[in-house]
Design a protein around this motif. Sequence first.
Motif, PDB file in Angstrom:
ATOM      1  N   TRP A  54       0.837  -1.205   0.000  1.00 11.94           N
ATOM      2  CA  TRP A  54       0.000   0.000   0.000  1.00 11.94           C
ATOM      3  C   TRP A  54       0.872   1.256   0.000  1.00 11.94           C
ATOM      4  O   TRP A  54       0.693   2.162  -0.826  1.00 11.94           O
ATOM      5  CB  TRP A  54      -0.896  -0.036   1.232  1.00 11.94           C
ATOM      6  N   ILE A  55       1.821   1.295   0.917  1.00  8.39           N
ATOM      7  CA  ILE A  55       2.678   2.480   1.063  1.00  8.39           C
ATOM      8  C   ILE A  55       3.636   2.619  -0.112  1.00  8.39           C
ATOM      9  O   ILE A  55       4.089   3.726  -0.435  1.00  8.39           O
ATOM     10  CB  ILE A  55       3.418   2.428   2.414  1.00  8.39           C
ATOM     11  N   ALA A  56       3.932   1.522  -0.800  1.00  9.74           N
ATOM     12  CA  ALA A  56       4.766   1.604  -2.007  1.00  9.74           C
ATOM     13  C   ALA A  56       4.023   2.276  -3.155  1.00  9.74           C
ATOM     14  O   ALA A  56       4.646   2.778  -4.099  1.00  9.74           O
ATOM     15  CB  ALA A  56       5.226   0.214  -2.428  1.00  9.74           C
ATOM     16  N   ALA A  57       2.679   2.293  -3.080  1.00  7.82           N
ATOM     17  CA  ALA A  57       1.874   2.868  -4.165  1.00  7.82           C
ATOM     18  C   ALA A  57       1.271   4.223  -3.820  1.00  7.82           C
ATOM     19  O   ALA A  57       0.939   5.001  -4.718  1.00  7.82           O
ATOM     20  CB  ALA A  57       0.754   1.901  -4.545  1.00  7.82           C
ATOM     21  N   ALA A  58       1.132   4.526  -2.537  1.00  8.29           N
ATOM     22  CA  ALA A  58       0.535   5.803  -2.114  1.00  8.29           C
ATOM     23  C   ALA A  58       1.153   6.227  -0.795  1.00  8.29           C
ATOM     24  O   ALA A  58       1.372   5.403   0.102  1.00  8.29           O
ATOM     25  CB  ALA A  58      -0.980   5.675  -1.971  1.00  8.29           C
TER      26      ALA A  58
END
Length: 246
Positions: free
Chosen positions: A77-81
């Motif tokens: 998740w954090i890699a994308a947003a």
Amino acid sequence: MFNNNGWIVEAKLIEGELENFKAVMNSQIAQALTEKGTLNYQYYLSDEGDVLVYERFADPEASHEHIDNWNAHVERWIAAATPTRMLHLGDLPEDVRQRHAALSPVWLKPLGGFAREDADGSLLVKNGNTSFENFGWIVEAKLNEGQLKNFKAVMTSQVERAQSEAGTLNYQYYMSDNGDILVYERFKDLESSYIHIENWNDHAESWIAAATPKRMVHLGDLPEALRQKHAELTPLLLKPLGGFAR
């Protein structure tokens, strides 16, 4: 008054990561659908990549289950947003609050309003994905110094009026200990949202005298005619991306 166990997460989509974000979002949604206590898990996205996730749970135990399941997705998740802000909504216990300590969430507690819990959900299936529809918005404001009593009075008057509007499903006021105000508003359909706006106009002057509007977010595929009703606040438009409302 109403009860609430939940939060809002805001983030910014990382350039070129939309498809990866959708993939991890859909995986999370599939998991959340198995959680009986997860009542709302709704993703919104603006044309500029602003992400908002509205999450609501039956009780604190259900929120813990959701957090445990979400931990399996957090790295992707954090890699994308990139998370930018978190708001806790409700009288949340300290053990829930501590699980989000890294995001330093602002804590907004119920102040007044209602939620029609018997309203139909808006879970949809579109192109094989779970989604939902929404007609509503969020208003944020700051309480003016010395105006708490006056603000509560105009809020109470508005809430009484809104309770007579059959199509107003959620009209919920929250306030932090520092005077940060958030109003969550949701309507059955567009006609109901117009009725609410017309009724609110009777309270607008007293409301703004007690609290200064800071931000407005439109949630849903709202038509331009409705968006123009709030043009002075230049609301950000976030459209449903995926998720559900039970």
